[in-house]
Design a protein around this motif. Structure first.
Motif, PDB file in Angstrom:
ATOM      1  N   LEU A  15      29.098  50.759  37.483  1.00 28.73           N
ATOM      2  CA  LEU A  15      30.363  50.112  37.809  1.00 28.73           C
ATOM      3  C   LEU A  15      30.179  49.062  38.897  1.00 28.73           C
ATOM      4  CD1 LEU A  15      33.184  52.781  37.557  1.00 28.73           C
ATOM      5  CD2 LEU A  15      32.054  51.443  35.827  1.00 28.73           C
ATOM      6  N   SER A  16      29.292  49.356  39.817  1.00 31.60           N
ATOM      7  CA  SER A  16      28.995  48.410  40.888  1.00 31.60           C
ATOM      8  C   SER A  16      28.404  47.123  40.283  1.00 31.60           C
ATOM      9  CB  SER A  16      27.984  49.095  41.799  1.00 31.60           C
ATOM     10  OG  SER A  16      27.922  48.484  42.994  1.00 31.60           O
ATOM     11  N   ARG A  17      27.524  47.304  39.298  1.00 34.41           N
ATOM     12  CA  ARG A  17      26.882  46.149  38.663  1.00 34.41           C
ATOM     13  C   ARG A  17      27.905  45.316  37.881  1.00 34.41           C
ATOM     14  NH1 ARG A  17      24.435  46.326  33.788  1.00 34.41           N
ATOM     15  NH2 ARG A  17      24.231  48.559  33.883  1.00 34.41           N
ATOM     16  N   PHE A  18      28.772  45.985  37.089  1.00 30.20           N
ATOM     17  CA  PHE A  18      29.788  45.249  36.319  1.00 30.20           C
ATOM     18  C   PHE A  18      30.725  44.469  37.246  1.00 30.20           C
ATOM     19  CE2 PHE A  18      29.751  48.300  32.417  1.00 30.20           C
ATOM     20  CZ  PHE A  18      28.667  47.617  31.912  1.00 30.20           C
ATOM     21  N   THR A  19      31.091  45.106  38.367  1.00 29.36           N
ATOM     22  CA  THR A  19      31.990  44.434  39.325  1.00 29.36           C
ATOM     23  C   THR A  19      31.301  43.192  39.885  1.00 29.36           C
ATOM     24  OG1 THR A  19      32.795  46.619  39.942  1.00 29.36           O
ATOM     25  CG2 THR A  19      33.425  44.815  41.385  1.00 29.36           C
ATOM     26  N   GLY A  20      30.031  43.370  40.273  1.00 28.07           N
ATOM     27  CA  GLY A  20      29.269  42.253  40.836  1.00 28.07           C
ATOM     28  C   GLY A  20      29.136  41.109  39.838  1.00 28.07           C
ATOM     29  N   GLU A  21      28.933  41.475  38.562  1.00 28.70           N
ATOM     30  CA  GLU A  21      28.764  40.430  37.540  1.00 28.70           C
ATOM     31  C   GLU A  21      30.033  39.608  37.373  1.00 28.70           C
ATOM     32  OE1 GLU A  21      25.457  42.723  34.788  1.00 28.70           O
ATOM     33  OE2 GLU A  21      27.404  42.238  33.883  1.00 28.70           O
ATOM     34  N   ALA A  22      31.180  40.303  37.332  1.00 26.11           N
ATOM     35  CA  ALA A  22      32.449  39.563  37.170  1.00 26.11           C
ATOM     36  C   ALA A  22      32.686  38.664  38.388  1.00 26.11           C
ATOM     37  CB  ALA A  22      33.602  40.555  36.998  1.00 26.11           C
ATOM     38  N   ILE A  23      32.416  39.192  39.574  1.00 25.31           N
ATOM     39  CA  ILE A  23      32.631  38.399  40.795  1.00 25.31           C
ATOM     40  C   ILE A  23      31.739  37.152  40.776  1.00 25.31           C
ATOM     41  CG2 ILE A  23      32.280  38.430  43.318  1.00 25.31           C
ATOM     42  CD1 ILE A  23      33.367  41.321  43.264  1.00 25.31           C
ATOM     43  N   ARG A  24      30.495  37.360  40.337  1.00 29.02           N
ATOM     44  CA  ARG A  24      29.569  36.214  40.267  1.00 29.02           C
ATOM     45  C   ARG A  24      29.984  35.219  39.174  1.00 29.02           C
ATOM     46  NH1 ARG A  24      25.664  39.564  41.121  1.00 29.02           N
ATOM     47  NH2 ARG A  24      25.308  39.955  38.912  1.00 29.02           N
ATOM     48  N   ASP A  25      30.248  35.747  37.965  1.00 26.40           N
ATOM     49  CA  ASP A  25      30.551  34.859  36.834  1.00 26.40           C
ATOM     50  C   ASP A  25      31.752  33.969  37.114  1.00 26.40           C
ATOM     51  OD1 ASP A  25      28.476  35.964  35.493  1.00 26.40           O
ATOM     52  OD2 ASP A  25      29.675  37.121  34.060  1.00 26.40           O
ATOM     53  N   TYR A  26      32.737  34.523  37.824  1.00 24.41           N
ATOM     54  CA  TYR A  26      33.969  33.758  38.061  1.00 24.41           C
ATOM     55  C   TYR A  26      34.079  33.258  39.507  1.00 24.41           C
ATOM     56  CZ  TYR A  26      35.637  35.141  33.461  1.00 24.41           C
ATOM     57  OH  TYR A  26      35.789  35.293  32.100  1.00 24.41           O
ATOM     58  N   ASN A  27      32.988  33.374  40.244  1.00 27.25           N
ATOM     59  CA  ASN A  27      32.982  32.871  41.629  1.00 27.25           C
ATOM     60  C   ASN A  27      34.219  33.358  42.391  1.00 27.25           C
ATOM     61  OD1 ASN A  27      32.188  31.422  43.845  1.00 27.25           O
ATOM     62  ND2 ASN A  27      32.971  29.465  43.121  1.00 27.25           N
ATOM     63  N   MET A  28      34.444  34.678  42.344  1.00 27.85           N
ATOM     64  CA  MET A  28      35.710  35.226  42.840  1.00 27.85           C
ATOM     65  C   MET A  28      35.806  35.275  44.361  1.00 27.85           C
ATOM     66  SD  MET A  28      36.532  38.413  40.317  1.00 27.85           S
ATOM     67  CE  MET A  28      36.626  38.224  38.547  1.00 27.85           C
ATOM     68  N   ILE A  29      34.664  35.518  45.031  1.00 30.80           N
ATOM     69  CA  ILE A  29      34.734  35.702  46.491  1.00 30.80           C
ATOM     70  C   ILE A  29      33.931  34.607  47.176  1.00 30.80           C
ATOM     71  CG2 ILE A  29      34.235  37.261  48.417  1.00 30.80           C
ATOM     72  CD1 ILE A  29      34.800  39.596  46.583  1.00 30.80           C
ATOM     73  N   ARG A  30      34.557  33.972  48.131  1.00 30.97           N
ATOM     74  CA  ARG A  30      33.923  32.844  48.832  1.00 30.97           C
ATOM     75  C   ARG A  30      33.851  33.147  50.331  1.00 30.97           C
ATOM     76  NH1 ARG A  30      37.486  28.436  45.480  1.00 30.97           N
ATOM     77  NH2 ARG A  30      36.738  29.118  43.459  1.00 30.97           N
ATOM     78  N   PRO A  31      32.971  32.473  51.060  1.00 27.08           N
ATOM     79  CA  PRO A  31      32.832  32.774  52.491  1.00 27.08           C
ATOM     80  C   PRO A  31      34.181  32.676  53.221  1.00 27.08           C
ATOM     81  CG  PRO A  31      31.098  31.270  51.760  1.00 27.08           C
ATOM     82  CD  PRO A  31      32.037  31.432  50.599  1.00 27.08           C
ATOM     83  N   ASP A  32      34.405  33.675  54.089  1.00 28.49           N
ATOM     84  CA  ASP A  32      35.610  33.746  54.936  1.00 28.49           C
ATOM     85  C   ASP A  32      36.909  34.003  54.177  1.00 28.49           C
ATOM     86  OD1 ASP A  32      34.060  33.334  57.213  1.00 28.49           O
ATOM     87  OD2 ASP A  32      34.075  31.169  56.859  1.00 28.49           O
ATOM     88  N   ASP A  33      36.823  34.428  52.930  1.00 25.00           N
ATOM     89  CA  ASP A  33      38.038  34.822  52.216  1.00 25.00           C
ATOM     90  C   ASP A  33      38.693  36.018  52.918  1.00 25.00           C
ATOM     91  OD1 ASP A  33      38.242  33.031  50.137  1.00 25.00           O
ATOM     92  OD2 ASP A  33      37.187  34.271  48.661  1.00 25.00           O
ATOM     93  N   SER A  34      40.030  35.986  52.969  1.00 17.19           N
ATOM     94  CA  SER A  34      40.788  37.159  53.422  1.00 17.19           C
ATOM     95  C   SER A  34      41.470  37.720  52.190  1.00 17.19           C
ATOM     96  CB  SER A  34      41.858  36.762  54.434  1.00 17.19           C
ATOM     97  OG  SER A  34      41.250  36.169  55.530  1.00 17.19           O
ATOM     98  N   ILE A  35      41.061  38.908  51.793  1.00 22.88           N
ATOM     99  CA  ILE A  35      41.505  39.445  50.498  1.00 22.88           C
ATOM    100  C   ILE A  35      42.494  40.588  50.704  1.00 22.88           C
ATOM    101  CG2 ILE A  35      40.716  40.528  48.349  1.00 22.88           C
ATOM    102  CD1 ILE A  35      37.985  39.222  48.814  1.00 22.88           C
ATOM    103  N   LEU A  36      43.613  40.508  50.004  1.00 22.07           N
ATOM    104  CA  LEU A  36      44.589  41.595  50.019  1.00 22.07           C
ATOM    105  C   LEU A  36      44.497  42.333  48.683  1.00 22.07           C
ATOM    106  CD1 LEU A  36      47.044  42.888  51.537  1.00 22.07           C
ATOM    107  CD2 LEU A  36      48.487  41.443  50.109  1.00 22.07           C
ATOM    108  N   ILE A  37      44.198  43.631  48.745  1.00 24.63           N
ATOM    109  CA  ILE A  37      44.096  44.424  47.504  1.00 24.63           C
ATOM    110  C   ILE A  37      45.475  44.999  47.186  1.00 24.63           C
ATOM    111  CG2 ILE A  37      42.919  46.361  46.371  1.00 24.63           C
ATOM    112  CD1 ILE A  37      40.792  46.147  48.643  1.00 24.63           C
ATOM    113  N   GLY A  38      45.947  44.743  45.988  1.00 24.80           N
ATOM    114  CA  GLY A  38      47.238  45.292  45.573  1.00 24.80           C
ATOM    115  C   GLY A  38      47.048  46.715  45.066  1.00 24.80           C
ATOM    116  N   LEU A  39      47.681  47.674  45.753  1.00 25.05           N
ATOM    117  CA  LEU A  39      47.533  49.087  45.358  1.00 25.05           C
ATOM    118  C   LEU A  39      48.828  49.592  44.729  1.00 25.05           C
ATOM    119  CD1 LEU A  39      45.952  50.760  48.538  1.00 25.05           C
ATOM    120  CD2 LEU A  39      44.745  49.877  46.551  1.00 25.05           C
TER     121      LEU A  39
END
Ligand code: SF4
Length: 252
Positions: A15-39
């Motif tokens: 699951l860690s690998r799949f998450t990493g792949e999606a983040i990489r493929d779509y360039n989801m996280i960039r330096p200094d991003d402030s991310i709010l997780i919707g729970l």
């Protein structure tokens, strides 16, 4: 001595690998991003919080995490264990109470899920603004993507799906969905294995929703076409990027 959260909740490598792949493929996280997780209190967003907390610890890219739990239960939700879990992950949590179901009942809403989703989107965007977060992370997975495509087609008469990495020009925020390569079944099994403090949904519309019937249709189609969900998610990559993205920004 305080136990490390990765020892308490060892996320599977797959699951860690799949998450990493999606983040990489779509360039989801960039330096200094402030991310709010919707729970929501459900398994998807709780597991997403864990995956992102682990990534934050290991990634050379610096970013911050917060979370917002939307309590739509009118007092029925007991979020104490969930709050302890988020504290163990080191993610500051805000809880927003909202009378969603009451509003839908009073309006005798015919499409409760779409109103509910709109209200939740608005609450999260407001919270993100208040907390100075420019990115909202949601726990939508591969099944959600397949169901959304088919629901829009069957009930709405249009080809439409969420994009795994979306820019909202009105609020100037980005929405990311790092679980888009992961099946709901895998998330459910992992949440059970790790004994995550999942709060069961008390939505009165859950069993009658169009999503539930679409889920059944997808399950039936999958017996004939085991690659159905993967093919739909693959097709998302070839959709024209969301029109609200300024040119080239997705790949910045
Ligand atoms: S099933 Fe209930 S909680 Fe889920 S989107 Fe529909 S109304 Fe909202």
């Amino acid at each position: 001595m305080k136990q490390d959260f990765e020892e308490l909740y060892p996320l599977s490598k797959k699951l860690s690998r799949f998450t990493g792949e999606a983040i990489r493929d779509y360039n989801m996280i960039r330096p200094d991003d402030s991310i709010l997780i919707g729970l929501s209190g459900g398994k998807d967003s709780l597991l997403l919080a864990l995956a992102l907390a682990i990534l934050k610890k290991r990634s050379p890219v610096r970013f911050s995490l917060r979370a917002c739990l939307i309590d739509q239960s009118n007092g029925a939700m007991e979020p104490e264990r969930l709050a302890e879990y988020m504290a163990a992950l080191g993610i500051p949590l805000t809880i927003v109470k909202h009378p969603t179901y009451q509003i839908m009942k009073e309006r005798e809403e015919r499409s409760p899920c779409s109103l509910c989703a709109n209200m939740r989107r608005g609450i999260l965007a407001n919270q993100a603004k208040e907390l100075a977060c420019g990115v909202i992370a949601l726990g939508h997975h591969k099944d959600d993507a397949a169901e959304t495509v088919l629901m829009n087609l069957f009930y709405g008469g249009r080809f439409k799906c969420f994009h795994p990495h979306l820019y909202m020009s009105r609020t100037r925020m980005r929405v990311i969905r790092p679980f888009v390569y992961i099946e709901e079944r895998q998330i459910r099994l992992e949440a059970e294995r790790l004994s995550l403090p999942v709060i069961s949904s008390c939505c009165p519309y859950g069993d009658k929703s169009k999503r539930k019937s679409t889920k059944e249709i997808v399950a039936a189609l999958e017996r004939e076409m085991p690659e159905l969900k993967s093919n739909i998610v693959h097709a998302l990559r070839h959709l024209k990027e969301n029109e609200s993205w300024p040119a080239g920004m997705l790949n910045e």
